[in-house]
Scaffold this active site. Structure first.
Site, PDB file in Angstrom:
ATOM      1  N   ARG A 186     -42.155  39.651  44.272  1.00 59.83           N
ATOM      2  CA  ARG A 186     -41.486  39.561  42.971  1.00 59.83           C
ATOM      3  C   ARG A 186     -40.384  40.607  42.787  1.00 59.83           C
ATOM      4  NH1 ARG A 186     -43.588  37.279  38.071  1.00 59.83           N
ATOM      5  NH2 ARG A 186     -45.104  35.666  38.513  1.00 59.83           N
ATOM      6  N   GLU A 197     -32.932   6.424  36.417  1.00 60.66           N
ATOM      7  CA  GLU A 197     -31.926   5.761  37.255  1.00 60.66           C
ATOM      8  C   GLU A 197     -32.130   6.081  38.740  1.00 60.66           C
ATOM      9  OE1 GLU A 197     -28.588   6.204  33.690  1.00 60.66           O
ATOM     10  OE2 GLU A 197     -28.416   7.392  35.534  1.00 60.66           O
TER      11      GLU A 197
END
Length: 495
Positions: free
Chosen positions: A123, A144
């Site tokens: 991190r 779509e």
């Protein structure tokens, strides 16, 4: 009217049953609230522990959290792959990503995986970037694309043949759209639906389709309003950006993700807690782009992320050059041979490769490369879409056909994606602030460069040239005063 004993008993049982149901409902909500709050506390604690780094500084690893249908593929191909070598990319990007990506020299991780992947990354040495899109446009685009990719399989005579071909592609270790979340769920589902409707048309014989609205062409494909209200859409698509940035998708690495997500979907009031976590994570990111602000977003990326990658490459090249120079000196002093010529030749090949990738690249040239690449990519994607949708003609998706989606369906999308609507608003606020900040820095940087350039010009002049320039400036100033005085005198005469 008196009730008979059986009716009284039935009424009592009904009241008791309702009380039990209400009690269970309250217990279920309390359970969900505890589960969600526990996750929020754990997430907030983790963010606070790693919140000591400068979010505007690019760290050793760049994690591109790619929200589907936001234009991220263009960024990946036309920005990130121009800035990073293949060897610097973490293994299996855009694949299933069930691996530990702490590969040595791994600098780029681009994936549809969600924020929970951060649990597997260092991190303190990782910067995160993402792109957010208007929820209505993102949902329509998801529908779509699901149809477009599924329609490619209609070249096969039946669903069994199509599925067999898909599995054969997988065996060849080729990364397919079917391997990537969320398409590994959405495309097979839509593919099965398209084959079922094609089979139904064959049974009916000739089918005349009068409606030209591709979002409501039931004989050809699943209508949009039906698609929106399916369990699959509720679990994967709706509020997808919020769940992905929160790390709570059905592809999450967190064991509690499934329960937290379903509690939020069941009790809408708990969604605000998840939304706040997603907003906090957006705040901590190196870069947040907007699909709708395409040009400005690309420019912001080039100046925020691109400039830092280029700076790191220059610094790395200088270090490598110093090491090579020292190595060359040592070789010559030891042997006195022509080995140095060989080493110089190798060094030139390496420097040519670095120069081709990013050695002499500037933010301006990076933007020029991006614009050319993105234009080419859009054309090729457009051609592929047209060829895919031919198989379900007359259905076709364009900017114009989106205007045919009814208002009530648009409102349905907004309601179902209420968390994403709020997250998008917040992302726009972040974008405006960052855009203004970068614009000011560019102005200051340009001014400083202009001053430095002037200093260089004057610094290279000898005393005689400096006096000549000073005299010319003085004469120009006196001429300006003379012309200005004559104009004032002329205006007074006219009055």
């Amino acid at each position: 009217m008196q009730m008979n004993p059986i009716s009284k008993l039935a009424l009592v049982v009904l009241i008791l049953l309702c009380s039990v149901i209400v009690s269970f409902g309250e217990l279920d909500f309390d359970h969900c609230e505890r589960i969600v709050k526990k996750w929020v506390d754990a997430s907030s604690s983790s963010e606070e522990q790693h919140n000591n780094k400068d979010k505007r500084s690019l760290q050793d690893l760049l994690f591109f959290l790619h929200v589907p249908r936001t234009g991220g593929r263009t960024y990946y191909n036309c920005f990130l792959r121009k800035l990073y070598d293949n060897a610097e990319e973490c293994p299996r990007s855009y694949d299933k990503l069930r691996f530990n990506p702490r590969k040595e020299k791994c600098k780029l991780l681009a994936t549809h995986d969600d924020y929970s992947l951060m649990e597997m990354l260092p991190r303190d040495k990782t910067s995160v970037m993402t792109i957010v899109r208007d929820p209505v446009a993102r949902v329509l685009s998801t529908y779509e694309f699901s149809v477009e990719v599924a329609a490619r399989f209609l070249v096969h005579p039946n669903l069994t043949s199509a599925a067999r071909m898909a599995s054969r592609i997988r065996k060849k270790n080729v990364i397919s759209t079917l391997d990537i979340w969320p398409w590994k769920y959405l495309v097979p589902w839509m593919r099965e639906d398209l084959f079922a409707r094609r089979d139904a048309r064959k049974v009916k014989g000739m089918v005349i389709i009068e409606d030209d609205n591709p979002y409501d062409m039931e004989e050809m494909l699943m209508p949009l309003h039906t698609y929106l209200d399916t369990p699959t859409a509720h679990d994967i698509i709706h509020n997808g950006a919020t769940f992905q940035i929160a790390g709570l998708t059905n592809n999450s690495h967190l064991p509690e993700a499934h329960e937290v997500r379903h509690c939020v979907q069941k009790y809408k009031s708990l969604g605000e807690l998840v939304l706040q976590v997603a907003k906090t994570r957006l705040d901590s990111m190196l870069y947040v782009g907007l699909t709708e602000e395409h040009r400005e977003s690309a420019s912001l990326f080039a100046n925020v992320v691109g400039s830092q990658v280029l700076s790191q490459v220059v610094a790395s090249n200088l270090t490598a050059k110093n090491k090579n120079t020292k190595s060359e000196r040592d070789t010559v002093s030891e042997s006195g041979s022509d080995k140095s010529d060989i080493q110089n030749g190798t060094s030139e090949v390496a420097s040519d490769k670095i120069e081709a990738k990013s050695g002499n690249m500037t933010v301006k040239t990076l933007m020029e490369i991006y614009e050319g690449c993105s234009t080419h990519l859009r054309k090729s994607q457009g051609t592929r879409r047209v060829n895919s949708l031919k198989r379900i003609s007359p259905a076709n998706f364009t900017t114009e056909t989106r205007t045919r989606v009814p208002r009530e369906v648009i409102q349905q999308i907004k309601t179902l994606n209420n968390l994403d609507v709020e997250l998008y608003k917040y992302a726009k606020e972040i974008f405006v602030k960052e855009h203004e900040l970068v614009s000011k820095k560019i102005i200051v940087s340009t001014s400083k460069r202009s001053i430095v350039d002037l200093q260089k010009v004057f610094g290279e002049m000898d005393d005689e040239k400096l006096w000549t320039v000073a005299l010319m400036l003085l004469l120009f100033f006196l001429f300006f005063l003379f012309v200005h005085a004559r104009r004032r005198r002329t205006s007074k005469v006219k009055i």
